[in-house]
Motif scaffolding. Structure first.
Motif, PDB file in Angstrom:
ATOM      1  N   THR A   1      -6.429   0.826   3.823  1.00 46.32           N
ATOM      2  CA  THR A   1      -6.498   2.354   2.666  1.00 46.32           C
ATOM      3  C   THR A   1      -6.196   3.446   4.338  1.00 46.32           C
ATOM      4  O   THR A   1      -5.112   4.943   3.556  1.00 46.32           O
TER       5      THR A   1
ATOM      6  N   TRP B   1      -2.112   0.434  -4.804  1.00 49.82           N
ATOM      7  CA  TRP B   1      -1.708  -0.870  -4.381  1.00 49.82           C
ATOM      8  C   TRP B   1      -0.055  -1.686  -5.489  1.00 49.82           C
ATOM      9  O   TRP B   1      -0.382  -1.092  -6.929  1.00 49.82           O
TER      10      TRP B   1
ATOM     11  N   TRP C   1       0.965  -0.995  -0.058  1.00 48.81           N
ATOM     12  CA  TRP C   1      -0.170  -0.165   0.014  1.00 48.81           C
ATOM     13  C   TRP C   1       0.714   0.892   0.618  1.00 48.81           C
ATOM     14  O   TRP C   1       1.700   1.417   0.962  1.00 48.81           O
TER      15      TRP C   1
END
Length: 199
Positions: free
Chosen positions: A184, A103, A93
């Motif tokens: 995230t 990604w 990430w």
């Protein structure tokens, strides 16, 4: 033996007798779901470079005249890396100023532990996906050029590597873990020191 959250370990890529790449990384988690590691911009990062600046992306290490592992520091993006147990890939990430950017699927051999380090062999071919899950292959020409090289992979192994990438692409397109919203929103604790190579 599992690593302890907060511990600094080294993530290494090997290629035959050569150490190709090393990252100093902070352990976030180490459990049955995998080893989760963190490296911010400025963390220790070294890669194999020839005397003229040539890297392993351009030439195989056995063709380098005077290869040396050089600490260049980790640049541009903070990175969170998940290495699932037994998997032929890791998932990265990327963050910049705390904002998730996308990604990276690094195709690689399943990792092994070696003291305060984990070791793997890079499979050259990768997949990049932005935050909207628009994906593309990375390093396809380099991958094709390494097929049959004794330090890399034969044609059958290359098919297996690409198949693993295609499997991960399906997960990206379906927004399935690890390409859902997991991690995230990750935020590093500002008190964490920048990881350095263990002395």
């Amino acid at each position: 033996m599992r690593y302890v959250p907060g511990q600094t370990i080294t993530r290494r890529y090997l290629r035959g007798e050569w150490l190709m790449w090393a990252q100093a990384m902070r352990v976030i988690r180490d459990d049955e779901d995998g080893l989760l590691l963190w490296q911010p911009v400025g963390g220790d990062f070294a890669k194999l470079v020839d005397a003229d600046g040539t890297t392993a992306h351009e030439v195989s290490p056995d063709a380098m005249a005077a290869p040396e592992l050089v600490d260049v520091g980790w640049l541009y993006y903070d990175v969170l890396i998940l290495m699932p147990p037994g998997a032929a890939h890791s998932v990265w990430w990327f963050f910049q100023d705390g904002v998730f950017h996308g990604w990276y699927v690094n195709l690689e051999s399943p990792y092994v532990r070696d003291g305060d380090a984990v070791e793997t062999t890079d499979h050259v071919l990768d997949v990049v996906a932005d935050a909207q899950r628009e994906w593309r292959w990375k390093d396809e020409d380099e991958f094709a050029g390494r097929i049959g090289h004794p330090l890399y992979f034969d044609a059958d192994e290359a098919v297996t590597i690409r198949t693993e990438g295609e499997r991960l692409i399906k997960l990206i397109e379906a927004a399935e873990f690890p390409f859902d919203d997991t991690y995230t929103g990750f935020r590093a604790d500002p008190s964490w020191p920048v990881p350095r190579f263990p002395k």
